[in-house]
Design a protein around this motif. Sequence first.
Motif, PDB file in Angstrom:
ATOM      1  N   ARG A   1     -13.642   6.592  28.815  1.00 59.34           N
ATOM      2  CA  ARG A   1     -13.219   5.261  28.391  1.00 59.34           C
ATOM      3  C   ARG A   1     -12.559   4.560  29.570  1.00 59.34           C
ATOM      4  N   PRO A   2     -12.641   3.241  29.631  1.00 56.43           N
ATOM      5  CA  PRO A   2     -11.940   2.523  30.700  1.00 56.43           C
ATOM      6  C   PRO A   2     -10.420   2.713  30.561  1.00 56.43           C
ATOM      7  N   VAL A   3      -9.745   2.998  31.639  1.00 57.56           N
ATOM      8  CA  VAL A   3      -8.310   3.252  31.592  1.00 57.56           C
ATOM      9  C   VAL A   3      -7.503   2.261  32.433  1.00 57.56           C
ATOM     10  N   GLY A   4      -8.113   1.222  32.903  1.00 59.49           N
ATOM     11  CA  GLY A   4      -7.433   0.266  33.768  1.00 59.49           C
ATOM     12  C   GLY A   4      -6.337  -0.525  33.100  1.00 59.49           C
TER      13      GLY A   4
END
Length: 88
Positions: free
Chosen positions: A62-65
């Motif tokens: 998953r994107p974690v930004g």
Amino acid sequence: MIDARVSTEHKICNASDYQIVARSLLPKPLYEYLASGTDDEQTLEENSSAFKYWYLRPRVMRPVGSISTATTLFGQKLSLPVFISPAG
């Protein structure tokens, strides 16, 4: 925050792991006081049982930004809502 004395051999992956690390770091009388319950330890057992109904669901790939642990509790903004109740 984990004390700097915790070596790389201590991997904390769940709540039980904190107790293992605490046992290795705290003086024995303090650890035994904090880890025990009163009388027949009924509340201690009930608390342990209650946590069996909660699960952490890892989210992989998953994107974690833009992840944030921040929340508001009782009107206070908290960057990391983790609490330790007073003991002693």
